[in-house]
Design an enzyme around this catalytic site. Structure first.
Site, PDB file in Angstrom:
ATOM      1  N   SER A 104       0.800  -1.234   0.000  1.00  0.00           N
ATOM      2  CA  SER A 104       0.000   0.000   0.000  1.00  0.00           C
ATOM      3  C   SER A 104       0.830   1.281   0.000  1.00  0.00           C
ATOM      4  O   SER A 104       0.278   2.364  -0.228  1.00  0.00           O
ATOM      5  CB  SER A 104      -0.933   0.024   1.214  1.00  0.00           C
ATOM      6  OG  SER A 104      -1.872  -1.009   1.127  1.00  0.00           O
ATOM      7  N   LYS A 142       0.601   3.518  -2.927  1.00  0.00           N
ATOM      8  CA  LYS A 142      -0.564   4.393  -3.145  1.00  0.00           C
ATOM      9  C   LYS A 142      -0.197   5.874  -3.091  1.00  0.00           C
ATOM     10  O   LYS A 142      -0.837   6.706  -3.733  1.00  0.00           O
ATOM     11  CB  LYS A 142      -1.650   4.075  -2.110  1.00  0.00           C
ATOM     12  CG  LYS A 142      -2.191   2.659  -2.238  1.00  0.00           C
ATOM     13  CD  LYS A 142      -3.081   2.269  -1.052  1.00  0.00           C
ATOM     14  CE  LYS A 142      -3.550   0.817  -1.202  1.00  0.00           C
ATOM     15  NZ  LYS A 142      -4.340   0.367  -0.012  1.00  0.00           N
ATOM     16  N   TYR A 163      -3.376  -2.509 -10.304  1.00  0.00           N
ATOM     17  CA  TYR A 163      -3.323  -2.298  -8.862  1.00  0.00           C
ATOM     18  C   TYR A 163      -2.500  -3.398  -8.184  1.00  0.00           C
ATOM     19  O   TYR A 163      -1.620  -3.123  -7.367  1.00  0.00           O
ATOM     20  CB  TYR A 163      -4.756  -2.248  -8.313  1.00  0.00           C
ATOM     21  CG  TYR A 163      -4.841  -2.155  -6.825  1.00  0.00           C
ATOM     22  CD1 TYR A 163      -4.518  -0.959  -6.167  1.00  0.00           C
ATOM     23  CD2 TYR A 163      -5.226  -3.246  -6.052  1.00  0.00           C
ATOM     24  CE1 TYR A 163      -4.588  -0.879  -4.784  1.00  0.00           C
ATOM     25  CE2 TYR A 163      -5.301  -3.154  -4.678  1.00  0.00           C
ATOM     26  CZ  TYR A 163      -4.981  -1.980  -4.046  1.00  0.00           C
ATOM     27  OH  TYR A 163      -5.049  -1.889  -2.677  1.00  0.00           O
ATOM     28  N   TYR A 194      -4.163   2.555   7.813  1.00  0.00           N
ATOM     29  CA  TYR A 194      -5.378   1.753   7.964  1.00  0.00           C
ATOM     30  C   TYR A 194      -6.233   2.290   9.123  1.00  0.00           C
ATOM     31  O   TYR A 194      -6.403   3.489   9.256  1.00  0.00           O
ATOM     32  CB  TYR A 194      -5.035   0.267   8.151  1.00  0.00           C
ATOM     33  CG  TYR A 194      -4.128  -0.258   7.069  1.00  0.00           C
ATOM     34  CD1 TYR A 194      -4.437  -0.058   5.721  1.00  0.00           C
ATOM     35  CD2 TYR A 194      -2.956  -0.937   7.371  1.00  0.00           C
ATOM     36  CE1 TYR A 194      -3.603  -0.536   4.708  1.00  0.00           C
ATOM     37  CE2 TYR A 194      -2.128  -1.426   6.370  1.00  0.00           C
ATOM     38  CZ  TYR A 194      -2.458  -1.210   5.051  1.00  0.00           C
ATOM     39  OH  TYR A 194      -1.641  -1.674   4.072  1.00  0.00           O
ATOM     40  N   VAL A 234       1.186  -3.857   3.928  1.00  0.00           N
ATOM     41  CA  VAL A 234       1.174  -5.152   4.621  1.00  0.00           C
ATOM     42  C   VAL A 234       2.421  -5.983   4.352  1.00  0.00           C
ATOM     43  O   VAL A 234       2.597  -7.051   4.940  1.00  0.00           O
ATOM     44  CB  VAL A 234      -0.082  -5.989   4.288  1.00  0.00           C
ATOM     45  CG1 VAL A 234      -1.324  -5.347   4.850  1.00  0.00           C
ATOM     46  CG2 VAL A 234      -0.199  -6.232   2.803  1.00  0.00           C
TER      47      VAL A 234
END
Lengths: 313, 313, 313, 313
Positions: free
Chosen positions: D73, D76, D198, D249, D267
């Site tokens: 992530s 992103k 993605y 998160y 993660v």
């Protein structure tokens, strides 16, 4: 302690059908043809079919009773019957049997309840049933089609390719539901496989006459047209109970009041009602109300229940 | 096109009641007495009552049919009937008539649907109905009590003070629901007033015999014990339809299958079923299943429906 | 490994305040005065106040810096500080510290998370903090008022009776939240008691000058105006962190970007920002944006952060 | 009115890195390696890397700073920067910028908010950003990879095939999210295409040293390693603000408190923090806490912020 059940011989079905036809006429064309599935949107809305099949073999029809339309969600009754005919009860670990208080395609409840759909007739529940049937038979669509061919007596019954493509084209919400259930471990086949069989079963083209004949499976409490038993009387009762509480999307309460019979609807405009021990009744009109149920079809069933005295209430 | 309806004279109710009593015996004491309301938790679980009242005036009872228990949510049928007897239809702007897919006291759906409850039998819906009745009559509790006194023939029927205090003591979830609806503008009386009448109506102490007699209001399709009409046959049908799809909390689907009759349950352990045109059936056992319905009561009604042939399906 | 922190002596606060005032002028009167609380709706929207209090004791003001307005949700910072000053950590069993993705008064999340609010600044979280403080002190409102009197140096600070009545009059959503938490066992005092203290703390009338002075409690990392320590530097840091992620209702992300400082807003039109180690900044304009934050106040803080170089980012 | 910003020359980064390494040592191996993605589950948990890159070009590293791990992530941030560098603002019609109060992969909020994700860092938001980038560039994965190659100086940086297959294998929840957004009309490319890019961007293998270098893009407020500008200072500030409120998160509140710096986690066990105007800090430890953030990485960043004096609060 046997009770003399009302007998279909007591009802003059030909007269009932005439009455229903007359009462429904002003409503033909009302409502909005489903357009979220492109192919359904091209159906002429000014059509109406009606058919009653009785347990003693008679069939009474009116209007466009022999025009084909997409069976859509009405197929879910038959998929469920097929699973129950072969299942050891494990289906009910994967899907509940309670009414759903949300539109038939909501993900909220499915996420809160960890991937277990509320009942077999909302879309995620029906996808689980098809997935279960596919595991049991190796070919869910073929199993449904074969059953419907046998019960209708039409050996050519099949899914329409254009409708199937249409379903697949517009199936993103169903894909979201299926992948969410897959994420929760509640699908046994790959999502595309389960959905393909689900879309194809929904695309089977059928007529009111055929649908009424197929519905006799439940009117005969589980016995097939050839007299053999497909499911137990208890399982037939189970299916009609679920039809009553969940058969007409987010309008089951209103249908229980207006029609008072176990019903299952489809966005193709079809409606199938069952009077256990007596008859099955199919109505079709492509125009839908905002909840997705046929406007003319609902009027027809409501009138049928009232004049035949078959309403549950 | 009249159909010869099954006649209550065809059924040997005394024999049916014996059969039900025998079949239910092993289940007496099963389940868990509601303890979220302190006073209910003190009831002896090893009791069971059963009563059938027929439209021709006969009453058949068994067991603890004359022991009093709190009517709880079964009162909601009667509040609804009273509102429909006086209303101009505006009630249905304030509460929907569709099954709810969540436990009877969830706020999630109520917030998503902007303060309009899904149906008159989940708690927020019943609070709206009581609130509506209070505006129509000036005293909702008194109106319900008077109706029940008239229909049962017991001029002393009343709410139990301890139960009422108990309800009020443990009513925080109901207060949350009521204030949420007030915030959405869906209550007409102050929340404490509406809730007080709601708690009191739930605290009315009644027996199976009385409950069956009162249930005849719906079995007679809207006619009172004195022969006058309280509500139209259509409104009686509306209530039985809602009972079928929403009468037993989050277990309506299971009851439709098992019992196949319009039922309403209460956490006091009572259950009232209606066979339109024939009879009303009350069962009572304090032990509840996890969804809040009487375990023994459900067995009794299921057996009744099966052996009397009255099941809808 | 000490780092030379930017020093407030480096900033010409008088010039900054002039610049802020000029930049904000065109926005005075913009937005919509909160009208869900009747009393707030009567405030003249064409007012604007601004005040900066530095850790070295200076105060710079502009406009209506000495006009009183209702402190509303800004009080939540001080209630939280008071609880942390006395608590053994048990508060964090009753309220989380994470941002909330829903409007500040949603019940959906509260029900899904079983009565534990997401953070101390959304309404249910603040009610829990007040309830906790009430148990610790015996009088939550008095404790908050006393702290604010001490820190502002104004011994007459108090809640406005009309505002308090107004809050109570329009507090149904807060009552729903509180009763839902009570139902989950997350309130220790009776709901009306907890809410009364909550409504009163929100009704305290304060000025920008006073608010900036009180905010120094956090700018001094937990030290009071008299030099004693109220809370540890860690707890002060905890509060400013929560202000940054949750201090401005459902607009915390936007404030983090625009202002880049820990902020807390109130629907009375106040905004309080903290620059740890340096200063506290209060702005007030009654007109709110759709999320409930002061339009002019946000412009003022954004300008302040940019021209003073105090923004975090 | 310029303020003398803290200068990186004031901080002895070599000493800080030593201190961080010592403080983190006891936590290496703590937590649970992500196993929902099969390939991640095979990583040796007893590893720890740390790297600080300063805006003046220095890089300080410790431990396994040059071992590769999946960026997950953290990618992103860079996809978002690329979209903002080319976008006309239309991205913000498709994704909000507010913290989300639910786990990063919940569908409930996405359905209630009609397919518009809360922010660009929860999974559905990141899928929208990748989809947007794909439309802008014709190849989203290639665009991200090229940017990371340029900023890290490693021309061989690429996605790991096994990790990519692993992502795809376990990506049912992401598929559900993507199809739900497609159903709401919020994806421009076919779902499988958007997801493939993605998954591949998440599978890029990177080291702490490289990640810290890439993070300088934000520390330099939008300037690239070659001195050209990728995004405006305002957009850089936007990204760091979103990192602060939503970067870790459902633990952003806790990270704001503990670390007090804009952070983004993955993660794969990586964490990247930015100190605007000064430096970027990368930490890596495969063991995750229950919310999905690296245990050792969080300790390292917390220690870094405390001893360097860089914390925002």
């Amino acid at each position: 302690m046997p009770v003399p059940a009302p007998d279909t011989r007591d009802i003059d079905f030909a007269a009932v059908v005439d009455f229903v036809t007359a009462a429904t006429a002003p409503h033909i064309g009302a409502g909005k043809v489903a357009d979220y599935i492109p192919d359904l949107g091209r159906v002429d809305p000014n059509q109406f079919g009606f058919a009653v099949a009785t347990v003693d073999g008679a069939v009474h029809t009116a209007g466009d009773a022999d025009v084909r339309f997409a069976i859509e969600s009405i197929s879910k009754m038959f998929t469920l019957a097929l699973v129950l005919s072969r299942d050891d009860g494990s289906l009910w670990q994967r899907v509940h049997r309670e009414p759903s208080g949300e539109p038939f395609n909501s993900l909220i409840q499915l996420e809160i309840e960890q991937g277990i759909p509320r009942n077999p007739f909302i879309n995620p529940g029906a996808i689980v049933v098809t997935d279960h049937l596919h595991t049991l038979t190796g070919n869910a669509y073929d199993a449904v089609r074969t059953l419907l061919r046998d019960e209708t007596g039409n050996p050519d019954l099949h899914a329409d390719g254009v409708t199937h493509g249409s379903e697949a084209y517009s199936g993103d919400r169903n894909r979201a539901l299926a992948y969410l259930m897959a994420d929760f471990g509640n699908l046994r086949n790959p999502v595309p496989v389960a959905l393909d069989h689900y879309f194809r079963q929904c695309s089977i083209m059928i007529t009111c006459t055929e649908l009424a004949r197929a519905g006799l499976l439940l009117a005969r409490r589980g016995r097939r047209a050839d007299g053999t038993r497909l499911i137990s009387a208890d399982d037939a009762r189970r299916i009609t109970a679920i039809m009553t509480t969940c058969g007409t999307y987010d309008e089951a309460g209103e249908f229980a009041y207006r029609v008072g019979l176990p019903c299952k609807s489809g966005v193709g405009g079809g409606l199938l009602a069952v009077v256990p021990g007596r008859c099955a009744v199919a109505a079709w009109g492509p125009g839908l109300d905002p909840k997705g149920n046929s406007v003319a079809g609902a009027v027809a069933l409501e009138t049928f229940a009232a004049v035949s005295g078959c309403s549950l209430f």
